[in-house]
Design a protein around this motif. Structure first.
Motif, short mmCIF file in Angstrom:
data_model
loop_
_atom_site.label_atom_id
_atom_site.label_comp_id
_atom_site.label_asym_id
_atom_site.label_seq_id
_atom_site.Cartn_x
_atom_site.Cartn_y
_atom_site.Cartn_z
N ILE A 159 -35.43 -30.75 -78.65
CA ILE A 159 -35.02 -30.07 -77.29
C ILE A 159 -33.43 -30.54 -77.03
O ILE A 159 -32.86 -29.46 -76.60
CB ILE A 159 -35.87 -30.22 -76.22
N PHE A 160 -33.17 -31.54 -77.08
CA PHE A 160 -31.68 -31.97 -76.66
C PHE A 160 -30.78 -31.73 -77.75
O PHE A 160 -29.67 -31.07 -77.39
CB PHE A 160 -31.66 -33.50 -76.31
N TYR A 161 -31.13 -31.57 -79.05
CA TYR A 161 -30.33 -31.04 -80.10
C TYR A 161 -30.21 -29.43 -79.77
O TYR A 161 -28.92 -28.93 -79.82
CB TYR A 161 -30.73 -31.20 -81.41
N CYS A 162 -31.17 -28.90 -79.41
CA CYS A 162 -30.99 -27.34 -79.05
C CYS A 162 -30.07 -27.13 -77.86
O CYS A 162 -29.22 -26.28 -77.96
CB CYS A 162 -32.32 -26.67 -79.00
N GLY A 186 -40.15 -28.06 -62.54
CA GLY A 186 -40.67 -28.89 -63.59
C GLY A 186 -39.82 -28.47 -64.88
O GLY A 186 -39.39 -29.43 -65.44
N LEU A 187 -39.78 -27.34 -65.08
CA LEU A 187 -39.02 -26.80 -66.43
C LEU A 187 -37.86 -27.37 -66.43
O LEU A 187 -37.15 -27.62 -67.51
CB LEU A 187 -39.38 -25.50 -66.85
N PHE A 188 -37.09 -26.88 -65.28
CA PHE A 188 -35.41 -27.29 -65.01
C PHE A 188 -35.33 -28.73 -65.31
O PHE A 188 -34.37 -28.90 -66.26
CB PHE A 188 -35.19 -26.74 -63.71
N PHE A 189 -35.90 -29.50 -64.68
CA PHE A 189 -35.63 -31.06 -64.86
C PHE A 189 -36.23 -31.57 -66.10
O PHE A 189 -35.73 -32.74 -66.59
CB PHE A 189 -36.25 -31.77 -63.73
N ALA A 190 -36.98 -30.94 -66.84
CA ALA A 190 -37.43 -31.35 -68.30
C ALA A 190 -36.26 -31.28 -69.02
O ALA A 190 -36.15 -31.98 -69.78
CB ALA A 190 -38.58 -30.58 -68.77
N LEU A 220 -24.38 -31.46 -72.22
CA LEU A 220 -24.59 -31.28 -70.64
C LEU A 220 -24.81 -29.88 -70.33
O LEU A 220 -25.70 -29.41 -69.35
CB LEU A 220 -23.81 -32.20 -69.91
N LEU A 221 -23.71 -29.14 -70.55
CA LEU A 221 -23.56 -28.02 -70.52
C LEU A 221 -24.83 -26.95 -70.84
O LEU A 221 -25.67 -26.13 -70.28
CB LEU A 221 -22.44 -27.03 -70.68
N GLY A 222 -25.06 -27.34 -72.08
CA GLY A 222 -26.34 -26.96 -72.73
C GLY A 222 -27.67 -27.01 -72.11
O GLY A 222 -28.54 -26.31 -72.02
N SER A 223 -27.72 -28.36 -71.38
CA SER A 223 -28.88 -28.61 -71.07
C SER A 223 -29.01 -28.19 -69.79
O SER A 223 -30.24 -27.63 -69.18
CB SER A 223 -28.87 -30.31 -70.60
N ALA A 224 -28.17 -27.68 -68.95
CA ALA A 224 -28.08 -26.93 -67.51
C ALA A 224 -28.54 -25.69 -68.07
O ALA A 224 -29.46 -24.88 -67.35
CB ALA A 224 -26.61 -27.09 -67.02
N VAL A 225 -28.13 -24.96 -69.10
CA VAL A 225 -28.35 -23.64 -69.33
C VAL A 225 -29.88 -23.45 -69.86
O VAL A 225 -30.63 -22.52 -69.39
CB VAL A 225 -27.16 -23.03 -70.44
N CYS A 226 -29.91 -24.06 -70.59
CA CYS A 226 -31.42 -24.18 -71.37
C CYS A 226 -32.61 -24.24 -70.13
O CYS A 226 -33.63 -23.91 -70.19
CB CYS A 226 -31.67 -25.18 -72.41
N GLY A 227 -32.29 -25.50 -69.32
CA GLY A 227 -32.85 -25.71 -68.02
C GLY A 227 -33.20 -24.39 -67.34
O GLY A 227 -34.34 -24.21 -66.76
N VAL A 272 -26.47 -27.45 -79.24
CA VAL A 272 -25.98 -26.37 -79.94
C VAL A 272 -25.85 -25.05 -79.01
O VAL A 272 -24.70 -24.59 -79.12
CB VAL A 272 -27.11 -25.92 -80.95
N VAL A 273 -26.49 -24.94 -77.94
CA VAL A 273 -26.09 -24.07 -77.06
C VAL A 273 -24.93 -24.13 -76.19
O VAL A 273 -24.34 -23.28 -75.98
CB VAL A 273 -27.60 -23.71 -76.13
N GLY A 274 -24.78 -25.45 -75.89
CA GLY A 274 -23.36 -25.85 -75.27
C GLY A 274 -22.33 -25.61 -76.09
O GLY A 274 -20.99 -25.00 -75.72
#
Length: 167
Positions: free
Chosen positions: A93-96, A49-53, A133-140, A99-101
């Motif tokens: 969340i998506f902005y963070c 659940g947290l990954f796909f969020a 997209l990279l940041g989303s995958a890493v944060c997930g 930033v991570v990406g």
């Protein structure tokens, strides 16, 4: 303790079975392990659940269900945790994630203004898309790992306290 707390917030499994979007899974939804809550199914469901969020697609619930079913983790919990990203929490969340990406790729952050149009979406996929997209995958992935470890720890701690209180 952890089991009772989680069960309080879980939706009814009959309501989930009735969701139109999950009918594509048919008889797979009748597996009893998908509805049972134990340490293994809870920590796996938190991970899924947290990954796909953090994955920025409009059908996160279906993806979470598609992964939870073969892993045989708690389906209601997997689906419910996807809603951590809701219309109020998505922007930060998506902005963070973006930033991570940019930090991982070593790119400077670009200023952008959201416009609800297909043109903006197609333009932004080439400019900010890779970092986002990279940041989303890493944060997930990080959220899934932290959720797995935290649920496992809290579950064990709750069981130990229950055993100690019985002595």
């Amino acid at each position: 303790m952890a089991k009772k707390t989680i069960q309080r917030f879980l939706p009814d499994h009959n309501k989930i079975k009735q969701l139109k979007s999950l009918r594509i899974f048919g008889r797979l939804l009748h597996d009893a392990n998908l509805w049972h809550l134990n340490r293994r199914s809870a920590r796996g469901a938190f991970s899924v659940g947290l990954f796909f969020a953090f994955i920025p697609v409009p059908f996160q619930m279906i993806l979470a269900a598609a992964v939870a079913i073969p892993l045989r983790v708690n389906l209601p919990l997997s689906i419910a945790l996807v809603w951590i990203t809701n219309p109020l929490t998505m922007p930060p969340i998506f902005y963070c994630s973006y930033v991570v990406g940019t930090w991982i790729l070593g790119h400077p952050q670009q200023e952008f203004y959201f416009e609800p149009s297909w043109q903006w979406l197609s333009d932004s996929l080439t400019s900010i898309g890779p970092a986002f997209l990279l940041g989303s995958a890493v944060c997930g992935s990080l959220a899934a790992l932290i959720g797995f470890i935290l649920v496992d720890y809290l579950w064990c701690r709750g069981v130990k306290k229950a055993w100690e209180s019985r002595k």
